[in-house]
Design an enzyme around this catalytic site. Structure first.
Site, PDB file in Angstrom:
ATOM      1  N   ASP A  60     133.655  29.074 113.384  1.00 39.24           N
ATOM      2  CA  ASP A  60     133.280  30.200 112.530  1.00 39.24           C
ATOM      3  C   ASP A  60     134.535  31.047 112.365  1.00 39.24           C
ATOM      4  OD1 ASP A  60     132.454  32.573 111.389  1.00 39.24           O
ATOM      5  OD2 ASP A  60     130.818  32.948 112.804  1.00 39.24           O
ATOM      6  N   TYR A 153     135.218  38.970  95.045  1.00 38.69           N
ATOM      7  CA  TYR A 153     136.006  37.767  95.344  1.00 38.69           C
ATOM      8  C   TYR A 153     137.447  37.972  94.894  1.00 38.69           C
ATOM      9  CZ  TYR A 153     137.672  32.944  95.128  1.00 38.69           C
ATOM     10  OH  TYR A 153     138.405  31.793  95.286  1.00 38.69           O
TER      11      TYR A 153
END
Length: 251
Positions: A60, A153
């Site tokens: 992760d 983004y």
């Protein structure tokens, strides 16, 4: 000039995805030991199993402990780290900024920017122990030429570009830090941003209308650029954020 990574070890985060798996294969073909890191451990193992000298690690990238362990496992298995490719990242669904939730924004920050910080933070001591090395970050042409609907983004990728340039000034000359700025590609990006598995002809035409090369990026285009920036042939390049965009940025 043949690019070689013989006797060198490379970590690729997001290594099970489109850009990541192509990058892992490109480094492996040049002789590197490759650590394929991905949150999807099964897919990472599938990529690593096809390479001559590779290790899959479930990671992760937003978790500091996991990123620290990734580097530690790499050094334990292969003896040193020479190249860190911070490739993991995800777009959000195309949506107006005002319709995004705070959780959406925090997730974008964690996956696209915090992960790069963590990768750099834990790679730098390892690269120093190896006598120097290279970091290559996957940013996006969206960080320079943003599109509507992808504002957060765009913002995170713009931050990766700035991080890359600032860090290059900070850690040179023993460590070089570069980035690639890809244009859209037929990878998981399409599914996450547009909610479709594959571009139809109308969508493809719209996306390529301002790309002089007349097509979207192939994962191999991006992988080749990453490998070049990490190679000895690019030994005088640092702080470079290379547009792998078929010319979109000049339109």
């Amino acid at each position: 000039m043949e690019i070689s990574f013989e006797n060198r070890t490379v970590i690729v985060t997001g290594g099970a995805g489109g850009f990541g798996s192509a990058t892992a294969r490109t480094f492996a073909a040049a002789g590197a030991n490759v650590v394929v890191s991905d949150v999807d451990g099964d897919r990472a193992k599938k990529v690593a199993d096809d390479l001559p000298s590779a290790l899959a690690v479930t990671t992760d990238v937003t978790d500091p402990d996991a990123m620290h362990e990734l580097v530690a496992v790499t050094e334990k298995r292969f003896g040193a780290l020479h190249v860190m490719v911070n490739n993991a990242g995800l777009p959000h669904r195309s949506v107006p900024l005002a319709d995004m939730t705070v959780d959406d924004v925090d997730f974008q920050h964690a996956v696209n920017l915090r992960s790069v910080f963590l990768g750099c933070k834990f790679a730098i001591p390892a690269l120093t122990r190896a006598g120097g090395g290279v970091i290559v970050n996957t940013a996006s042409i969206a960080g320079k030429r943003p599109r509507p609907g992808m504002v957060m983004y765009n913002a995170t990728k713009g931050a990766v570009i700035t991080l890359t340039r600032g860090l290059a000034a900070e850690v040179g000359p023993s460590i070089r830090v570069n980035a690639v700025n890809p244009v859209v590609s037929q990878t998981g990006f399409i599914k996450n941003a547009l909610g479709i598995d594959e571009l139809d002809e109308q969508s493809r035409a719209a996306l390529t209308a301002n790309i002089p090369m007349g097509r979207i990026a192939a994962p191999e285009d991006v992988a080749s650029a990453i490998a070049f920036l990490a190679s000895d042939q690019a030994g005088f390049l640092t702080g470079v954020c290379l547009d792998v965009d078929g010319g979109r940025s000049i339109q």
